[in-house]
Design a protein around this motif. Structure first.
Motif, PDB file in Angstrom:
ATOM      1  N   PRO A  11       2.084 -93.856  31.523  1.00  0.00           N
ATOM      2  CA  PRO A  11       2.525 -92.967  32.504  1.00  0.00           C
ATOM      3  C   PRO A  11       4.129 -92.539  32.359  1.00  0.00           C
ATOM      4  N   ALA A  12       4.768 -93.850  32.253  1.00  0.00           N
ATOM      5  CA  ALA A  12       6.143 -93.565  32.078  1.00  0.00           C
ATOM      6  C   ALA A  12       6.547 -92.815  30.868  1.00  0.00           C
ATOM      7  N   ALA A  13       5.871 -92.792  29.675  1.00  0.00           N
ATOM      8  CA  ALA A  13       5.973 -91.850  28.713  1.00  0.00           C
ATOM      9  C   ALA A  13       5.808 -90.691  28.998  1.00  0.00           C
ATOM     10  N   ILE A  14       4.733 -90.168  29.787  1.00  0.00           N
ATOM     11  CA  ILE A  14       4.336 -88.816  29.979  1.00  0.00           C
ATOM     12  C   ILE A  14       5.501 -88.371  30.817  1.00  0.00           C
ATOM     13  N   ALA A  15       5.804 -89.118  32.048  1.00  0.00           N
ATOM     14  CA  ALA A  15       6.967 -88.617  33.013  1.00  0.00           C
ATOM     15  C   ALA A  15       8.283 -88.421  32.115  1.00  0.00           C
ATOM     16  N   ALA A  16       8.435 -89.334  31.166  1.00  0.00           N
ATOM     17  CA  ALA A  16       9.773 -89.028  30.315  1.00  0.00           C
ATOM     18  C   ALA A  16       9.611 -87.880  29.506  1.00  0.00           C
ATOM     19  N   ALA A  17       8.495 -87.446  29.102  1.00  0.00           N
ATOM     20  CA  ALA A  17       8.248 -86.355  28.192  1.00  0.00           C
ATOM     21  C   ALA A  17       8.322 -85.133  29.037  1.00  0.00           C
ATOM     22  N   SER A  18       7.792 -85.087  30.466  1.00  0.00           N
ATOM     23  CA  SER A  18       7.936 -83.853  31.223  1.00  0.00           C
ATOM     24  C   SER A  18       9.613 -83.679  31.678  1.00  0.00           C
ATOM     25  N   VAL A  19      10.328 -84.790  31.947  1.00  0.00           N
ATOM     26  CA  VAL A  19      11.587 -84.759  32.208  1.00  0.00           C
ATOM     27  C   VAL A  19      12.415 -84.056  31.122  1.00  0.00           C
ATOM     28  N   GLY A  20      12.397 -84.577  29.787  1.00  0.00           N
ATOM     29  CA  GLY A  20      12.830 -84.347  28.520  1.00  0.00           C
ATOM     30  C   GLY A  20      12.715 -82.814  28.573  1.00  0.00           C
ATOM     31  N   ALA A  21      11.541 -82.488  28.748  1.00  0.00           N
ATOM     32  CA  ALA A  21      11.064 -81.107  28.235  1.00  0.00           C
ATOM     33  C   ALA A  21      12.071 -79.958  29.149  1.00  0.00           C
ATOM     34  N   ILE A  22      12.069 -80.393  30.379  1.00  0.00           N
ATOM     35  CA  ILE A  22      12.685 -79.596  31.473  1.00  0.00           C
ATOM     36  C   ILE A  22      14.240 -79.781  31.062  1.00  0.00           C
ATOM     37  N   LEU A  23      14.768 -80.632  30.743  1.00  0.00           N
ATOM     38  CA  LEU A  23      16.173 -80.635  30.318  1.00  0.00           C
ATOM     39  C   LEU A  23      16.509 -79.778  29.117  1.00  0.00           C
ATOM     40  N   PHE A  24      15.566 -79.836  28.377  1.00  0.00           N
ATOM     41  CA  PHE A  24      15.511 -78.950  26.965  1.00  0.00           C
ATOM     42  C   PHE A  24      15.430 -77.578  27.433  1.00  0.00           C
ATOM     43  N   THR A  25      14.636 -77.250  28.225  1.00  0.00           N
ATOM     44  CA  THR A  25      14.257 -75.966  28.830  1.00  0.00           C
ATOM     45  C   THR A  25      15.681 -75.331  29.396  1.00  0.00           C
ATOM     46  N   LEU A  26      16.286 -76.203  30.328  1.00  0.00           N
ATOM     47  CA  LEU A  26      17.450 -75.747  30.747  1.00  0.00           C
ATOM     48  C   LEU A  26      18.654 -75.540  29.844  1.00  0.00           C
ATOM     49  N   ALA A  27      18.773 -76.260  29.067  1.00  0.00           N
ATOM     50  CA  ALA A  27      19.695 -76.016  27.899  1.00  0.00           C
ATOM     51  C   ALA A  27      19.306 -74.721  27.459  1.00  0.00           C
ATOM     52  N   VAL A  28      18.095 -74.407  26.820  1.00  0.00           N
ATOM     53  CA  VAL A  28      17.577 -73.096  26.058  1.00  0.00           C
ATOM     54  C   VAL A  28      18.152 -72.208  26.923  1.00  0.00           C
ATOM     55  N   SER A  29      17.713 -72.076  28.291  1.00  0.00           N
ATOM     56  CA  SER A  29      17.875 -71.144  29.232  1.00  0.00           C
ATOM     57  C   SER A  29      19.480 -70.643  29.436  1.00  0.00           C
ATOM     58  N   ALA A  30      20.322 -71.830  29.342  1.00  0.00           N
ATOM     59  CA  ALA A  30      21.853 -71.692  29.379  1.00  0.00           C
ATOM     60  C   ALA A  30      22.281 -70.601  28.486  1.00  0.00           C
ATOM     61  N   VAL A  31      21.672 -70.639  27.289  1.00  0.00           N
ATOM     62  CA  VAL A  31      22.172 -69.590  26.389  1.00  0.00           C
ATOM     63  C   VAL A  31      21.751 -68.321  27.002  1.00  0.00           C
ATOM     64  N   LEU A  32      20.609 -67.973  27.572  1.00  0.00           N
ATOM     65  CA  LEU A  32      20.462 -66.721  28.391  1.00  0.00           C
ATOM     66  C   LEU A  32      21.453 -66.270  29.481  1.00  0.00           C
ATOM     67  N   VAL A  33      21.830 -67.457  30.100  1.00  0.00           N
ATOM     68  CA  VAL A  33      22.638 -67.218  31.335  1.00  0.00           C
ATOM     69  C   VAL A  33      24.016 -66.566  30.715  1.00  0.00           C
ATOM     70  N   ALA A  34      24.411 -67.312  29.607  1.00  0.00           N
ATOM     71  CA  ALA A  34      25.704 -67.164  28.857  1.00  0.00           C
ATOM     72  C   ALA A  34      25.370 -65.418  28.281  1.00  0.00           C
ATOM     73  N   ALA A  35      24.424 -65.399  27.827  1.00  0.00           N
ATOM     74  CA  ALA A  35      24.222 -63.827  27.289  1.00  0.00           C
ATOM     75  C   ALA A  35      24.306 -62.955  28.450  1.00  0.00           C
ATOM     76  N   ALA A  36      24.184 -63.328  29.618  1.00  0.00           N
ATOM     77  CA  ALA A  36      24.138 -62.332  30.734  1.00  0.00           C
ATOM     78  C   ALA A  36      25.612 -62.244  31.427  1.00  0.00           C
ATOM     79  N   GLY A  37      26.407 -62.984  30.993  1.00  0.00           N
ATOM     80  CA  GLY A  37      27.733 -63.072  31.083  1.00  0.00           C
ATOM     81  C   GLY A  37      28.073 -63.956  32.507  1.00  0.00           C
ATOM     82  N   ALA A  38      27.126 -64.785  32.824  1.00  0.00           N
ATOM     83  CA  ALA A  38      27.361 -65.484  34.110  1.00  0.00           C
ATOM     84  C   ALA A  38      27.648 -66.914  33.854  1.00  0.00           C
ATOM     85  N   PRO A  39      28.584 -67.523  34.474  1.00  0.00           N
ATOM     86  CA  PRO A  39      28.977 -68.977  34.341  1.00  0.00           C
ATOM     87  C   PRO A  39      27.874 -69.949  34.430  1.00  0.00           C
ATOM     88  N   VAL A  40      27.703 -70.677  33.524  1.00  0.00           N
ATOM     89  CA  VAL A  40      26.490 -71.472  33.244  1.00  0.00           C
ATOM     90  C   VAL A  40      26.104 -72.350  34.430  1.00  0.00           C
TER      91      VAL A  40
END
Lengths: 354, 307
Positions: A11-40
């Motif tokens: 269960p710990a590995a699964i939870a860590a995987a979910s959190v890691g995935a969400i962090l990765f997602t936020l990093a990717v979305s930061a590119v879009l936020v920057a593209a929109a010209g907003a402070p990330v």
């Protein structure tokens, strides 16, 4: 050092995987936020604040999470048996429609039943409507081998058009000034407020109780064992004497009923009547939530609250810094793909000594 | 009955059939290619949205129409590459990855549109493909060049798939990857190639909507056409020729319901007509279910050395 496949993910590995995935997602979305010209940084701060930063934000987030818990549970239980129910959107609307059909004020007067009977009847009708809607695709899958993904997807369109026709016709509220809006539920049927001055209603408790109940069933009951066996390998399960077709049908009824109940709770808890824009895709988001939760019923509650927070937060963030609010959908979709990859990583462990 | 006869006698009706069929022909061929290689691709709905937007955006910013088409194909191919990385490379669930790509491509498209134009009340327009009046053939002259391309793609794909060594290898990969591997056919690159090419065609199917059928991008404009393509592939038993036939048959009923709905004096609510395409798709799936000859390895991920 080498990678080796775990026999069972912890269960710990699964939870860590979910959190890691969400962090990765936020990093990717930061590119879009920057593209929109907003402070990330500020954008994410506003997003978090809009979703979780105040009592009001929490009440909105939890309110939004309620239908998502229902559709998330519907997807989770079906996917466990490898029944890919993509039709929760249609089942949600079918349930809501059945709820107003039973509990609505037709011509100003609804069914003349006592409330203690009418309320459960309304919920039962909604659950039944959702269950029956998935029964067809489940039978087509097990009897004819028709892929249920496509049939349930196509049924979503059919149900929405059917609801639209009914809201224009027999189910239309004559006092709604021409809006395609259903008749209203009788007064006594609306769910009580949980928190004064907010929209949060007691449907949340119902959703959490159902999640816990489902968890117990999956963990302890015979049905839970059968579902796991069918999901792991249907042919082997049949060989071992598990009634495969019956299990798939029971799972379909359960899954459809959960989504249908979600529709009734949404109507009884929030609006009191049904409109065509009741759900901005709760059925589809439920699939993502189920995957984020690794198909675990209690995880569904947590994942639904997280996702609802992102959706609610994105609305207020969008107004403040002008990043289109569809960024929330990008975050949800990316986190689905990321969590799939991460869950694969969680199936392996690093052995230092061979 | 007379009314239906009137409709059928009108060339404009047949022209509409072909126009409605074009995105379905392209989308179905795209899905067919992926499935023949053994990979289900539910990303089509989103890739069509992304193709519709990217092709249109390119033309809006001054690119020629065919460059817009190419742009949609490239965007489609990129999403295809993602699908291939997840389902072929990492052997993840083809169902869930496809849905994820649909959600992602749709959300990214809507995000980009809002970013480019904000909350516009009337969508900006372009000059779309013109009808090919110079052809002089009654119904075809009403069509635009992408329709001709879609029609031409059917025999080309059929020939490649059924008559060439490359096609044989591709079908083998979809039927029995172990055997293919033992024949020296590289399974994973073949599957990746098929998905990328199929996704490029899906992108163009979407671009047809904004560059030919309409002249602007609308939210929800793809509206389930991608899912219908997935159903049509089963109906077509994974054969390009039958895919064309299925798409045309389907569009015939779709155009017919549109006309009947427009004729106005119907007692039925208009939503029932709109339901018809989706109900027909389900019916088609049920009708052919018994004899559906699925590629044997469809939806089964392949890992080297594992059985």
């Amino acid at each position: 050092m080498r990678l080796e496949r775990r026999t069972r993910s912890s269960p710990a590995a699964i939870a860590a995987a979910s959190v890691g995935a969400i962090l990765f997602t936020l990093a990717v979305s930061a590119v879009l936020v920057a593209a929109a010209g907003a402070p990330v940084g500020r954008t994410y701060a506003l997003l978090l604040q809009g979703g979780f930063g105040s009592v009001f934000a929490w009440s909105e987030t939890l309110t939004r999470a309620i239908p998502l818990i229902f559709t998330g549970l519907a997807a989770a239980v079906a996917f466990r048996a490898r029944l890919f129910n993509i039709g929760a959107e249609g089942q949600l609307y079918a349930g809501a429609l059945a709820a107003v059909a039973v509990g609505g004020l037709h011509d100003g007067a609804g069914l003349d039943w006592p409330m203690w009977l009418l309320f459960p009847a309304m919920l039962a009708a909604a659950a039944l409507a959702g269950a029956l809607l998935l029964l067809g695709p489940a039978l087509m899958k097990s009897r004819l081998g028709v892929d249920e993904v496509v049939t349930t997807l196509l049924l979503n369109f059919i149900v929405l058009l059917g609801v639209s026709a009914l809201l224009d016709g027999p189910m239309k509220d004559p006092t709604a000034m021409g809006w395609p809006q259903s008749v209203a539920l009788q007064d006594g049927l609306s769910l009580s407020q949980l928190w004064p001055q907010t929209r949060l209603h007691s449907g949340l408790i119902g959703a959490c109780v159902l999640a816990a109940g489902l968890w117990l069933v999956l963990k302890r009951a015979r049905l839970g064992f059968d579902i796991r066996a069918v999901g792991a390998n249907a042919r082997a399960a049949a060989f071992a004497g598990v009634p495969v077709t019956r299990t798939v049908v029971v799972v379909a009824m359960l899954s459809g009923a959960l989504a249908g109940l979600g529709g009734a709770v949404e109507v009884a808890g929030r609006t009191g009547y049904l409109t065509l824009d009741m759900s901005p895709g709760y059925g589809y988001t439920g699939i993502v939530i189920a995957m984020l939760a690794a198909l675990h019923p209690l995880g569904v509650v947590a994942a639904a609250i997280f996702t609802a927070g992102v959706l609610v937060g994105a609305d207020s963030m969008s107004r403040a810094v002008g990043v289109p609010s569809s960024i929330a959908d990008v975050i949800v979709a990316t986190s689905l793909l990321a969590v799939l990859v991460a869950s694969l990583a969680a199936q392996f462990r690093i052995r230092l000594k061979g | 009955m007379n009314e239906i006869a009137d409709i059928l006698a009108n060339p404009a009706f047949w022209s509409a059939v072909l126009r409605i069929a074009t995105p379905l022909i392209l989308g179905t061929l795209g899905v067919l290619l992926c499935e023949r290689a053994g990979v289900l691709h539910l990303g089509i709905e989103g890739i069509m949205v992304a193709g519709a937007l990217s092709g249109w955006l390119a033309v809006y910013h001054g690119a020629p129409l065919w460059a817009g088409m190419a742009c949609a194909a490239v965007v489609g191919a990129l999403f295809g590459l993602l699908h291939a990385a997840l389902t072929v490379g990492l052997a993840l669930s083809q169902h869930v990855c496809g849905l994820g790509i649909t959600l992602l491509a749709t959300a990214l498209s809507y995000f980009s549109y809002r970013l480019a134009f904000g909350q516009v009340s009337t969508p900006p327009t372009i000059t779309p493909f013109a009808p090919m009046a110079w052809l002089g053939v009654p119904v075809l002259a009403e069509q635009t060049a992408p329709t001709l391309m879609a029609l031409a793609l059917v025999p080309v794909l059929a020939w490649v798939l059924l008559r060439t060594p490359l096609g044989l290898a591709l079908r083998m990969v979809g039927e029995n990857p172990q055997a293919a591997e033992s024949q020296g056919i590289p399974v994973l690159p073949m599957r990746t190639g098929a998905i990328v090419a199929g996704s490029a065609i899906m992108g163009m199917a979407g671009a047809f909507l904004t560059l030919s059928a309409f002249n602007a991008f609308y939210f929800n404009m793809v509206n389930g056409r991608g899912w219908i393509c997935v159903a049509l592939v089963v109906f077509a038993s994974w054969r390009p020729g039958k895919a064309l036939l299925g798409a045309l048959l389907f569009s015939f009923f779709d155009a017919l319901q549109l006309r009947l709905q427009q004729s106005g004096d119907s007692a039925l609510p208009y939503q029932l007509y709109l339901m018809l395409p989706y109900a027909l798709s389900i019916l088609a799936l049920v009708l052919v279910a018994r004899k559906a000859a699925y590629p044997q390895a469809l939806m089964k991920p392949y890992r080297k050395g594992e059985r």
